[in-house]
Scaffold this motif. Structure first.
Motif, PDB file in Angstrom:
ATOM      1  N   ARG A 119     -21.927 -37.749 -16.654  1.00  0.00           N
ATOM      2  CA  ARG A 119     -20.581 -37.255 -16.328  1.00  0.00           C
ATOM      3  C   ARG A 119     -19.683 -37.300 -17.552  1.00  0.00           C
ATOM      4  NH1 ARG A 119     -21.733 -39.846 -11.388  1.00  0.00           N
ATOM      5  NH2 ARG A 119     -20.845 -41.819 -12.122  1.00  0.00           N
ATOM      6  N   ASP A 123     -17.775 -34.191 -19.503  1.00  0.00           N
ATOM      7  CA  ASP A 123     -16.370 -34.108 -19.919  1.00  0.00           C
ATOM      8  C   ASP A 123     -16.261 -33.679 -21.379  1.00  0.00           C
ATOM      9  OD1 ASP A 123     -15.607 -34.912 -17.398  1.00  0.00           O
ATOM     10  OD2 ASP A 123     -15.384 -37.027 -17.937  1.00  0.00           O
ATOM     11  N   ILE A 145     -11.719 -28.994 -15.731  1.00  0.00           N
ATOM     12  CA  ILE A 145     -10.522 -29.783 -16.022  1.00  0.00           C
ATOM     13  C   ILE A 145      -9.611 -29.840 -14.804  1.00  0.00           C
ATOM     14  CG2 ILE A 145      -8.418 -29.858 -17.414  1.00  0.00           C
ATOM     15  CD1 ILE A 145     -10.013 -28.708 -19.728  1.00  0.00           C
ATOM     16  N   SER A 148     -10.942 -32.467 -12.404  1.00  0.00           N
ATOM     17  CA  SER A 148     -10.893 -33.882 -12.803  1.00  0.00           C
ATOM     18  C   SER A 148      -9.484 -34.356 -13.129  1.00  0.00           C
ATOM     19  CB  SER A 148     -11.799 -34.104 -14.011  1.00  0.00           C
ATOM     20  OG  SER A 148     -11.362 -33.332 -15.128  1.00  0.00           O
ATOM     21  N   ASP A 150      -7.980 -35.228 -16.025  1.00  0.00           N
ATOM     22  CA  ASP A 150      -8.087 -36.453 -16.808  1.00  0.00           C
ATOM     23  C   ASP A 150      -7.206 -36.347 -18.043  1.00  0.00           C
ATOM     24  OD1 ASP A 150      -9.763 -38.094 -19.102  1.00  0.00           O
ATOM     25  OD2 ASP A 150      -9.852 -39.039 -17.125  1.00  0.00           O
ATOM     26  N   ALA A 151      -6.627 -37.478 -18.454  1.00  0.00           N
ATOM     27  CA  ALA A 151      -5.716 -37.482 -19.598  1.00  0.00           C
ATOM     28  C   ALA A 151      -6.409 -37.064 -20.883  1.00  0.00           C
ATOM     29  CB  ALA A 151      -5.099 -38.876 -19.758  1.00  0.00           C
ATOM     30  N   SER A 152      -7.704 -37.343 -20.997  1.00  0.00           N
ATOM     31  CA  SER A 152      -8.424 -37.024 -22.227  1.00  0.00           C
ATOM     32  C   SER A 152      -8.559 -35.522 -22.459  1.00  0.00           C
ATOM     33  CB  SER A 152      -9.811 -37.676 -22.200  1.00  0.00           C
ATOM     34  OG  SER A 152     -10.595 -37.122 -21.148  1.00  0.00           O
ATOM     35  N   GLN A 153      -8.345 -34.716 -21.439  1.00  0.00           N
ATOM     36  CA  GLN A 153      -8.525 -33.270 -21.562  1.00  0.00           C
ATOM     37  C   GLN A 153      -7.260 -32.553 -22.020  1.00  0.00           C
ATOM     38  OE1 GLN A 153     -11.451 -32.529 -21.393  1.00  0.00           O
ATOM     39  NE2 GLN A 153     -12.528 -33.693 -19.835  1.00  0.00           N
ATOM     40  N   LEU A 180      -1.139 -31.114 -16.606  1.00  0.00           N
ATOM     41  CA  LEU A 180      -1.643 -32.330 -17.245  1.00  0.00           C
ATOM     42  C   LEU A 180      -0.538 -33.044 -18.010  1.00  0.00           C
ATOM     43  CD1 LEU A 180      -5.112 -31.105 -18.570  1.00  0.00           C
ATOM     44  CD2 LEU A 180      -4.705 -32.818 -16.805  1.00  0.00           C
ATOM     45  N   PHE A 184       0.309 -36.828 -17.840  1.00  0.00           N
ATOM     46  CA  PHE A 184      -0.189 -37.644 -18.952  1.00  0.00           C
ATOM     47  C   PHE A 184       0.499 -37.342 -20.280  1.00  0.00           C
ATOM     48  CE2 PHE A 184      -3.859 -36.581 -16.117  1.00  0.00           C
ATOM     49  CZ  PHE A 184      -3.925 -37.805 -15.476  1.00  0.00           C
TER      50      PHE A 184
END
Length: 647
Positions: A119, A123, A145, A148, A150-153, A180, A184
């Motif tokens: 997983r 990502d 994206i 999910s 997610d802040a990393s994206q 996002l 984030f």
């Protein structure tokens, strides 16, 4: 000179390291253990280096790693992609793509990432795919994206926006990056700017993001914490019951649990001695008060936990403040989110009203098409034609038959419209000549006769076409819907029906106002005796009028068939609404029919909006309203003069 020597020495030290970073194999050799036996916590270092490298070969490596196709050669520790085919192993160089074939996998160790690592690799793949030349991969990355969030994206997504060549996908990326950033963003200013940018977006996912920012948890304390971002202070007895408030204290182990009646009964049974419990005879434990007294006696002896008195419960609840606390600690962020969400919900409410109005307008167009033919025949002739719905059905089946011979759906509709008019016009003339003309001024017999004809036509349709619904396919250019925003949309078929209703309105008004036939129809409508004395043949006008009304019903059937099911019983779905439309609007008046269709269409949609779970109830309420309306205006919205008024 000394500085130049130092600089040259630095270049000599730095240059080899930079050269090493140019190949994928060198990065993998730096993280051999993590690549071969990756863990959820350690794989991030490898992924960060791969993403930072920007190497094009990193993307196929990640895909192969995720799919467990990466092996390490034991002799030199190098990594390859292993492809099994024809009982042989082909090793593909990760940098050059050159291949070497081996008979077996001896001397190779397979990298087997677990589910969590795969997983994480997925990502990382998304970040590479955001700028992939293949638009389907870029779209898949954006969809991943969105799932999910997610802040990393956020960073990779923002970086890919400027180079996105597809305008639609670029808009999607910008919108997703905004959502996002709401969740984030690195700074308060960035998040507030992103929230402000969401105020014009009515989509469900944007509202979900704003609601995520405004999510809250129930809390309580002796006093409100200074650092808490409080959403709402709850009033005991209004926002939550005293029982719920005390249960929260019990759950936090700040108050003893309440003793239930079942627990009291169990405790009393367990402590019976010599027919007595806590000094109370068992025979006397026939009331709640007696059982409570015995239990309190046992509690005084330390045998059971004491009961919590109502006074103690009230005092415990009163000693605390109950409130909802935002999960987001920054009150400036939540204030901005509240304002944006309020603006979005206001726009959504307005859009829902407009969408409801478009639906009502579409329904009114359908009712107008279904009723206009009946309005002409009923108004001119005073004939209650219960078979009018079957003329609609005949028109729909005409369209179906034409499509069996003309596969071009656009051309088939163009042919079906005049053909349906001709067939139903002829059927209407035949019905008037054979039946209706003998029953003028005998409404009960006319009603029964046309009702019998209706049943006969339904059965004939069942015998020819069967009982299954038949498709009347619309052309491709009528597929889909005209979308204004995420709330307002109307299908192209409904727009076409609305346009057709306007064309019919204009055509009928032209015929009635600008042609000799229309002049004679209006003369017979107002005063048939005077019209006959002026040389007009009322019998012929009645025949042509009945045929015209029936022909219009046939054309309406083609239009309605594109929108609704085509069955032998479809006419029954519109005959009641057609009569209501004519009666409410005003018998024999085109403008009255339009007004009646509009009133019934908007009324039905309004009632369905108030009670969406029960369509039958909505129709019942609508009929009751119409009954009351007729009591106050029996001649309809637009009443006729002349014979209609006298009748």
């Amino acid at each position: 000179m000394l500085r130049l020597l130092s600089f040259a020495l630095s270049l000599c030290l730095i240059l080899p390291a930079s050269l090493q970073a140019q190949t994928l194999q060198d990065i993998l050799q730096t993280h051999q253990d993590e690549v071969l036996s990756p863990g959820r916590q350690s794989v991030g270092v490898v992924l960060d280096d791969l993403v930072a490298s920007g190497l094009p070969q990193a993307l196929p490596f990640l895909e192969a790693w995720r799919d467990r196709e990466i092996v390490q050669r034991d002799s030199d520790g190098l990594f390859f992609r292993a492809i099994e085919a024809d009982d042989a192993i082909t090793l593909e160089d990760l940098d050059t793509g050159t291949t070497t074939t081996f008979a077996n996998d001896d001397g190779l160790t397979e990298a087997r990432p677990n589910g969590g690592v795969r997983r994480a690799i997925g990502d990382a793949l998304v970040q590479f795919q955001l700028s992939d030349p293949d638009i389907t991969k870029r779209q898949a990355a954006v969809d991943a994206i969105a799932r999910s969030m997610d802040a990393s994206q956020l960073g990779p997504l923002q970086a890919s926006i400027a180079g996105e060549p597809d305008p639609s996908l670029k808009d999607t990326k910008e919108r997703l990056a905004g959502m996002l950033a709401v969740l984030f963003g690195e700074t308060q200013e960035a998040r507030i700017a992103a929230i402000a940018g969401m105020a014009d977006d009515l989509s469900v996912d944007v509202r979900a993001v704003l609601n995520t920012v405004l999510s809250s948890q129930p809390q309580f304390a002796v006093a409100l914490p200074d650092d808490a971002n409080v959403a709402q202070v709850l009033t005991v007895g209004v926002d939550l019951s005293a029982q719920e408030a005390y249960e929260r204290l019990v759950a936090a182990e700040l108050a003893p649990a309440l003793v239930t009646s079942a627990q009291i009964r169990e405790a009393l049974v367990a402590n019976i001695e010599g027919g007595m419990v806590g000094g109370v005879p068992v025979s006397a434990l026939n009331t709640d008060a007696a059982r409570a007294e015995a239990y309190d006696a046992l509690a005084g002896q330390g045998l059971v936990a004491p009961r919590v008195t109502p006074e103690a419960q009230t005092a415990a609840v009163a000693d605390h403040i109950y409130f909802l606390q935002y999960a987001e600690p920054d009150p400036v962020i939540t204030d901005a989110a509240e304002q944006a969400l309020a603006a979005v919900e206001t726009r959504v409410a307005v859009s829902q009203g407009i969408d409801l109005g478009l639906d009502a307008l579409s329904l009114a167009s359908i009712y107008f098409l279904a009723a206009i033919g009946l309005a002409i025949t009923f108004g001119v002739m005073g004939v209650i034609n219960m078979a009018h719905g079957e003329f609609i059905m005949m028109g729909a089946y005409t369209g179906f038959v034409v499509q069996q011979f003309v596969p071009d759906y656009t051309l088939s509709i163009i042919i079906a419209l005049p053909l349906a008019f001709a067939i139903t016009f002829g059927a209407g003339v035949a019905m008037e000549r054979l039946v209706i003309r003998h029953l003028y001024h005998r409404p009960l017999e006319t009603l029964l006769a046309t009702f019998g004809i209706s049943i006969a036509l339904q059965q004939l349709a069942k015998n020819i076409f069967g009982t299954q619904a038949r498709p009347l396919t619309s052309p491709e250019w009528l597929d889909g819907a005209l979308v204004f925003n995420d709330v307002i949309a109307i299908s192209y078929i409904r727009i076409a029906i609305f346009v057709l209703a306007l064309l019919f309105l204009g055509l009928i008004l032209f015929v009635l106002k600008r042609t000799r036939l229309g002049l004679e129809v209006r003369a017979v409508t107002q005063n048939p005796g005077m019209a006959a004395s002026m040389g007009i043949n009322p019998d012929k006008i009645n025949m042509l009028t009945f045929g015209l009304g029936s022909g219009i019903a046939g054309i309406a059937g083609v239009a309605i068939g594109l929108y609704a099911k085509v069955t032998s019983e479809m006419g029954a779905d519109y005959i009641v609404q057609s009569f209501m439309t004519v009666v409410v609007g005003g018998v024999g008046n085109v403008w009255g029919t339009l007004a009646g269709a509009s009133l019934i269409g908007f009324l039905q949609k309004g009632i369905e909006w108030l009670n969406p779970s029960n369509t039958l109830a909505a129709q019942t309420y609508m009929i009751l309203f119409i009954i009351l309306f007729i009591q106050f205006r029996p001649k309809g919205i637009v009443a006729l003069k002349g014979r209609a008024a006298a009748d």
